[in-house]
Enzyme design. Structure first.
Site, PDB file in Angstrom:
ATOM      1  N   PHE A  21      -8.873   6.390  37.109  1.00 32.62           N
ATOM      2  CA  PHE A  21      -7.785   5.903  36.271  1.00 32.62           C
ATOM      3  C   PHE A  21      -8.328   4.996  35.171  1.00 32.62           C
ATOM      4  O   PHE A  21      -9.172   4.138  35.430  1.00 32.62           O
ATOM      5  CB  PHE A  21      -6.799   5.061  37.092  1.00 32.62           C
ATOM      6  CG  PHE A  21      -6.167   5.757  38.258  1.00 32.62           C
ATOM      7  CD1 PHE A  21      -4.953   6.407  38.134  1.00 32.62           C
ATOM      8  CD2 PHE A  21      -6.788   5.733  39.515  1.00 32.62           C
ATOM      9  CE1 PHE A  21      -4.363   7.022  39.224  1.00 32.62           C
ATOM     10  CE2 PHE A  21      -6.210   6.343  40.610  1.00 32.62           C
ATOM     11  CZ  PHE A  21      -4.987   6.993  40.465  1.00 32.62           C
ATOM     12  N   ASP A  22      -7.796   5.161  33.970  1.00 33.23           N
ATOM     13  CA  ASP A  22      -7.975   4.152  32.941  1.00 33.23           C
ATOM     14  C   ASP A  22      -7.129   2.939  33.334  1.00 33.23           C
ATOM     15  O   ASP A  22      -6.252   3.024  34.206  1.00 33.23           O
ATOM     16  CB  ASP A  22      -7.526   4.718  31.593  1.00 33.23           C
ATOM     17  CG  ASP A  22      -7.657   3.722  30.465  1.00 33.23           C
ATOM     18  OD1 ASP A  22      -8.564   2.874  30.508  1.00 33.23           O
ATOM     19  OD2 ASP A  22      -6.836   3.785  29.526  1.00 33.23           O
TER      20      ASP A  22
END
Length: 303
Positions: A161-162
């Site tokens: 995930f960013d």
């Protein structure tokens, strides 16, 4: 008593995200829905090839053990019911357990996410993803042409995930847009002990963490990573935010603007979620990628 999906991890997925319907979609875009329906019906006995999200779905379903189903996958599609037949036939041919589907024949499918209690919506259509995010659901536009290596780490799901505008809100990104890097760094140092507001994918990360706990005997493990352009000293607020949420990630990469794809190539995620198309474009060359169409970087022009 009616069956319920309450307490399960619910993944809603479009037919193009689950199966490779790119050729059929080109027919739809070049002609009309009737020609598309006729083509799908003519191929009813031809199983579709796996799509970009197929390996992720297959692995998630490994958390379902006898007497302890923890994951529900539902096809949520703008397709017509006739085309839906091919989706179910393709799933059966691939030995992919698939019981439920909602087919809206061109109408917006996202309102049904509420009825499903969906934790994640994956679609190849940007406007459907935007609408789902606006309604409060974790959603991403898949890159159908992403590189896929379904056979790597077969007993582990890896999801990356960013941070900003994905796990966290876009609060800090707005500061960066308005004042540049110096203003961003100063803002994050000053608020290092103040948790960031949640982003659209925080509930999904929480649900994945619960899944691991509720299915300890499943033949599948989960490994997560935070892959962000943040660098020290702005890393501290991100870490402290996860601590405040009582959420753990297995790996964290603070890359200070370095190309994320180089690091994702080593992590080998089953899916990577980011809000910036530049990172998504390069990440899709090394693994399945979803564009989270949220935050200041994805605001549609007014006017």
């Amino acid at each position: 008593m009616p069956r319920t999906l309450e307490g399960k991890l619910v993944v809603a997925i479009s037919s193009r995200a689950l199966f490779d319907f790119e050729e059929e979609n080109r027919v739809f875009e070049e002609t009309d829905d009737r020609a598309y329906m006729e083509l799908q019906l003519s191929r009813l006995e031809v199983p579709a090839k796996p799509g970009v999200a197929y390996p992720l779905v297959k692995k998630l379903q490994a958390f379902n053990t006898p007497g302890n189903d923890q994951v529900a996958v539902v096809v949520l599609s703008r397709n017509d019911p006739v085309s839906g037949l091919r989706v179910f036939r393709s799933a059966q041919a691939a030995d992919l357990p698939l019981e439920r589907g909602v087919f809206t024949r061109g109408r917006d499918p996202y309102p049904y996410l509420t009825s499903l209690g969906a934790n994640l919506f994956l679609s190849a259509r940007e406007q459907d993803v935007r609408a789902a995010l606006a309604a409060g659901f974790a959603a991403a536009r898949v890159y159908p042409d992403s590189a896929v290596a379904a056979d790597r780490h077969p007993e582990e799901i890896r999801i990356a995930f960013d941070g900003d505008a994905v796990l966290f809100s876009d609060e800090a990104e707005r500061i960066y847009e308005q004042g540049g890097l110096a203003a961003f760094q100063a803002h994050e140092i000053e608020r290092a002990g103040v948790p960031l507001p949640p982003g659209p994918f925080k509930p999904l990360l929480e649900a994945l963490q619960r899944l691991q706990t509720l299915a300890p005997d499943a033949p599948m493990r989960l490994r997560t990573a935070l892959v962000t352009a943040r660098s020290a000293p702005a890393h501290e607020r991100a870490i402290r935010t996860l601590m405040a949420w009582n959420i753990q990630v297995d790996e964290a990469m603070f890359l200070g603007g370095l190309e994320k794809a180089d690091f994702l190539r080593e992590f080998e995620p089953d899916f990577f979620f980011d809000d910036q198309t530049g990172y998504c474009d390069t990440a899709s060359r090394v693994g399945p990628t979803g564009h989270v169409v949220s935050g200041v970087r994805n605001e549609e022009p007014k006017g």
